[in-house]
Design an enzyme around this catalytic site. Structure first.
Site, PDB file in Angstrom:
ATOM      1  N   SER A  79       6.351   8.730  -2.382  1.00 15.40           N
ATOM      2  CA  SER A  79       6.908   8.472  -4.093  1.00 15.40           C
ATOM      3  C   SER A  79       8.565   9.104  -3.567  1.00 15.40           C
ATOM      4  O   SER A  79       9.033   7.894  -2.914  1.00 15.40           O
ATOM      5  CB  SER A  79       5.912   9.410  -4.603  1.00 15.40           C
ATOM      6  OG  SER A  79       6.295   9.453  -6.569  1.00 15.40           O
TER       7      SER A  79
ATOM      8  N   ASP B 273      -1.380   2.009 -11.024  1.00 13.06           N
ATOM      9  CA  ASP B 273      -0.316   2.818 -10.780  1.00 13.06           C
ATOM     10  C   ASP B 273       1.205   3.434 -12.028  1.00 13.06           C
ATOM     11  O   ASP B 273       1.458   2.366 -12.107  1.00 13.06           O
ATOM     12  CB  ASP B 273       0.853   3.276  -9.507  1.00 13.06           C
ATOM     13  CG  ASP B 273       1.953   4.210  -9.338  1.00 13.06           C
ATOM     14  OD1 ASP B 273       2.130   5.200 -10.176  1.00 13.06           O
ATOM     15  OD2 ASP B 273       1.440   4.602  -7.933  1.00 13.06           O
TER      16      ASP B 273
ATOM     17  N   HIS C  88      -1.374   7.056  -9.092  1.00 15.30           N
ATOM     18  CA  HIS C  88      -0.457   6.796  -8.217  1.00 15.30           C
ATOM     19  C   HIS C  88      -1.015   8.154  -7.010  1.00 15.30           C
ATOM     20  O   HIS C  88      -0.064   8.556  -6.219  1.00 15.30           O
ATOM     21  CB  HIS C  88       0.802   8.057  -8.953  1.00 15.30           C
ATOM     22  CG  HIS C  88       1.753   8.234  -8.079  1.00 15.30           C
ATOM     23  ND1 HIS C  88       2.835   6.996  -8.003  1.00 15.30           N
ATOM     24  CD2 HIS C  88       2.991   9.098  -8.310  1.00 15.30           C
ATOM     25  CE1 HIS C  88       3.764   7.523  -7.260  1.00 15.30           C
ATOM     26  NE2 HIS C  88       3.518   8.909  -7.475  1.00 15.30           N
TER      27      HIS C  88
END
Length: 201
Positions: free
Chosen positions: A105, A154, A185
């Site tokens: 991320s 996501d 995610h």
């Protein structure tokens, strides 16, 4: 001492012949988030796991943003250079050790930005759920191995943008692999298996 070298980091020196792996946590994570994962995947590897030095409502990050998916590009450029200097200094302390890196991320985003600006730093790169909402300049990445993972649903890192990133790395000459799942995610087992293959093969 340069401010670049003041990241709080958890580290381990590599065994002889083993790589030095840089690990970049996601928003709200820290230097412990993936440290033990590296030790499980590659017990002999060196590990450098810095903590992001930006606080977003108490959550550690590697650069500022003004909203979800809206980056402070001036701050990103500054912190990309600081991180590149930090990586280079840590790598110089272990001459001969191959340098790998992966991030999740926000950690994937700072790693990608460093790779784009300094393509010679990392030999292998794992980007787990990255979001690169700008058009990168060309970079020479021939011989680099890149893994990009994503969830097709996501909500933070939409698949079409991830797909463009996959295409960009391929166009720069990198050897690109992907690991996808039908979720969001979260990191799933197939991603971890692909990451292990990247770091160990």
């Amino acid at each position: 001492m340069s401010e670049t070298h003041t990241y709080h980091a958890r580290t381990r020196a590599p065994d002889p012949g083993a790589p030095l792996i840089f690990v970049f946590h996601g928003t709200g994570g820290d230097e412990h988030q993936f440290f033990d994962l590296v030790r499980q995947i590659h017990p002999g590897a060196g590990v450098v796991s810095p903590r992001g030095d930006v606080s977003e409502h108490g959550a550690a990050r590697f650069f500022r943003r003004t909203g979800e998916g809206i980056y402070d590009m001036e701050d990103l450029a500054l912190r990309t250079e600081r991180m590149a200097e930090f990586v280079a200094a840590q790598a110089a302390a272990h001459p001969g050790a191959p340098v790998y890196g992966f991030g999740y991320s926000n950690g994937a985003n700072i790693l990608a930005s460093v790779v784009m600006a300094h393509p010679g730093l990392f030999a292998r790169i794992g980007l787990l759920h990255p979001l690169i909402p700008w058009d990168p300049a060309p970079a020479e990445l021939s011989g680099r191995r890149v893994l990009i993972t994503s969830g097709r649903r996501d909500p933070i890192c939409p698949w079409p943008q991830t797909e463009r990133l996959v295409q960009w790395f391929g166009a720069q000459g990198a050897e690109v692999a992907t690991a996808l799942h039908e979720g969001g995610h979260e990191i799933r087992q197939n991603e971890l298996a692909a990451l292990a293959a990247l770091l160990k093969r």
